[in-house]
Structure formats: C-alpha cells, structure tokens
Design a protein around this motif. Sequence first.
Motif, mmCIF file in Angstrom:
data_model
loop_
_atom_site.group_PDB
_atom_site.id
_atom_site.type_symbol
_atom_site.label_atom_id
_atom_site.label_comp_id
_atom_site.label_asym_id
_atom_site.label_seq_id
_atom_site.Cartn_x
_atom_site.Cartn_y
_atom_site.Cartn_z
ATOM 1 N N ILE A 307 0.841 -1.205 0.000
ATOM 2 C CA ILE A 307 0.000 0.000 0.000
ATOM 3 C C ILE A 307 0.872 1.248 0.000
ATOM 4 O O ILE A 307 0.620 2.202 -0.738
ATOM 5 C CB ILE A 307 -0.940 -0.010 1.220
ATOM 6 C CG1 ILE A 307 -1.918 -1.178 1.114
ATOM 7 C CG2 ILE A 307 -1.688 1.313 1.345
ATOM 8 C CD1 ILE A 307 -2.782 -1.386 2.342
ATOM 9 N N ARG A 308 1.927 1.239 0.817
ATOM 10 C CA ARG A 308 2.804 2.402 0.935
ATOM 11 C C ARG A 308 3.478 2.752 -0.387
ATOM 12 O O ARG A 308 3.788 3.924 -0.661
ATOM 13 C CB ARG A 308 3.873 2.122 1.994
ATOM 14 C CG ARG A 308 4.716 3.324 2.377
ATOM 15 C CD ARG A 308 6.106 2.919 2.824
ATOM 16 N NE ARG A 308 6.865 2.277 1.766
ATOM 17 C CZ ARG A 308 7.513 2.932 0.824
ATOM 18 N NH1 ARG A 308 7.484 4.260 0.784
ATOM 19 N NH2 ARG A 308 8.186 2.284 -0.114
ATOM 20 N N ALA A 309 3.701 1.771 -1.244
ATOM 21 C CA ALA A 309 4.424 1.993 -2.498
ATOM 22 C C ALA A 309 3.741 3.011 -3.401
ATOM 23 O O ALA A 309 4.388 3.588 -4.284
ATOM 24 C CB ALA A 309 4.593 0.668 -3.245
ATOM 25 N N ALA A 310 2.439 3.260 -3.184
ATOM 26 C CA ALA A 310 1.723 4.220 -4.039
ATOM 27 C C ALA A 310 2.306 5.622 -3.944
ATOM 28 O O ALA A 310 2.177 6.421 -4.880
ATOM 29 C CB ALA A 310 0.242 4.245 -3.668
ATOM 30 N N VAL A 311 2.975 5.942 -2.832
ATOM 31 C CA VAL A 311 3.527 7.286 -2.671
ATOM 32 C C VAL A 311 4.738 7.506 -3.573
ATOM 33 O O VAL A 311 5.162 8.652 -3.789
ATOM 34 C CB VAL A 311 3.909 7.526 -1.190
ATOM 35 C CG1 VAL A 311 5.215 6.823 -0.832
ATOM 36 C CG2 VAL A 311 3.999 9.010 -0.874
#
Length: 360
Positions: A307-311
Amino acid sequence: MAGQRGFWDVEHRLQELSKQGDPLEKLSETVDFELFRPTLRLALQRRHPGKGGRPPFDAVLKFKMLVLQAMHGLSLEQTEFLVRDRLSWMRFCGLGPGDRVPDANTLWDFREALVRAKTLDRLFSRLDKAITEAGYLAMSGQIIDATLVSAPRQRNTEAEKAEIKAGKTAVEIWPDEPAKAAQKDTDARWTVKFSKAKPTEEGKPQIDIAIPVFGYKLHISIDRRHGVIRRRLVTDAAAHDGARLREGLVDPDNTASAVWADTAYQSQANRAYLENHGRVSHIPRRKPRGKPMARNVARANARKSAIRAAVEHPFAAMKGRMGLTIRTIGLARARATATMTVMAYNMRRWCWLEGRSAPA
C-alpha cells in the motif's frame, strides 16, 4: 515564397491542436485559474502604486507561467522562450502571437513577491480546497514519505563549512564579499543516499552503493483514495524523515484514520503522536537486530509496503517527467520551487481523475 500567416491560420492551427488533445486545454477546463486571483492580488497589492509607464502584467498570467515552468522543470528563461514559441502555451496563458510576454526578470520578481508574502502556502490550500469541492475528498487513509532533491553543489573550505554548520548566514561568513555571499547556499546540506545492490549471479549479497547528495528533502502526504498530495514540507537533505511526521505532515481532514509510511517513521514518539491524534499506524516493523524476522510480521510488513508503495508515483512524476530540481539559493526559495511543483502535480492529477470519471 510562403505568404504571411494571418489570424485565421493561427486559429486553424489551434483547432488542430485541440483535435489532437492539447493537455493544456484540458488543464484550463479542469482548473479555474481565476480562483487564485484574490490570493495573488493580496500578495501583490502596492501601498503607493506609481503612475505612468506600461501597465503591469496580469498576476494570473504570471502564475500560469510559473505552473508551466514547474510542470516541465524549466528555467525562467526557457519558460519565457517557450511561451513565445508555442501556440498551445500562448493559448493556455491567454495570449496571442502579437501580445507581450512577461520576461524572465518579471517572473523572478513575481515569484520573489510570492515568497516574501508567504502566498504559496495559501495558493496550495486554495487548490486543495478546489480539488476537494470537485468531489475528490481526502479519504481511505494517507501515505507519508520523503525524497531528496538536488541543489547546486557548494565548494567551501573546512573553516567555512564549520561556520555553516554552526548556523551562520552567508552574510556573516562572507561580510566583505556580498556577491559571493549571494551565491552561497547555507541552508542546503549533504547526505548519503543508499542504493540497494543487486546480488551476484550466485545469489551472494553485495555491498550497497552510497551516493552523496547535496540539497533538500521534500516530504509529502498523499491520500490513498485519489493520490493527491495533501500536505508537504521542505527541509535540508540531512533532516531525518521520521521526525517530520510530527511537523504537520498528517492530514487531519482525511476521513480514515490509517497512516502508512516506511520503517524510517517507526518510533515510539510517532506511534504516540498518531494515537493522540486519532490515527492508526500501519508503519512496518523493523527487523530485530541479529535475529530473523517472524514470518507473521514479515507478511504484515509486505501488506503494508504494498500500500505504501503508491507514494512513489508522485515522486517519480515530479522528479522524472516534471524534472524537479532546485536551481535557487536558500530554503525559502527551495520551498517555493517544491510547492509550485507539488501544485502542478496536483493539477495534473486532478485532470487525470476527471478523465477517469468522465463518461465514455
């Protein structure tokens, strides 16, 4: 010999550009730049306006040119040239082939006025409000991360470096050399960026590559649902990521409580801060030193990291396609550059969201 082109030839060329899908025309349709005029007017109002001379250029026109500069990572001189040269850029700025174009010095003075009046923060908030009012609320939680932004490297002696680290300004360090002091950036810092080395063909790990970087660091928080940057902060490159979470990066308007970040933000102080502000930490846990990570923790970390990779997408767009870099001197101007780039990214993101929701 080709004859001189007239008004209808220009109109025909613009119509052809529209048929091919001019992205700046879509931007003008999505973002009403007049909503920035009241804020710009307050920043640029003069107590004793002079009489005579040419009338000043329109503030919204100059702001649009700064948006073009930020979207393409240009210098002010390049921005001036391309607005004169490209019909699509002229149309976006509301100009015709025979109209005057603000030069690089005019744009510099305009940007400096915005920095002095601290107007860019208000412009950023006004854009965020417009995006929210268009139906793209900050929701589904938020993701926080930071990226390094390079600046012109400084060549100083060891004694000068010590004075900079002690907090002295350029004027204090070079009092008898004002021209030199004006070109010295005492706000930027050196840091080391580690690049993960690929294992050998036999699968053996290799030593990570350490890359020295001089400049600043852009910290952002995006909403998970729409990917719009809702909060941003600019520091020197040596500032630790984790401590910045408590400096206004957490968006209180996000409708969900979840917060994602990488392990650099994992600390007891951050956990307490998030809990006290009604937020739930989804920051991966660090691997225990000298021990293998438990399988259930590793799986949980993998879900959080996915999920964090979207940033990383905004950073890739701003530093890749938009060419974000710092060409100016000092933290205040670096903040202005980064804020304009973030705003330009959010405008593009807004256009993309509108296109995705448009009926086929």
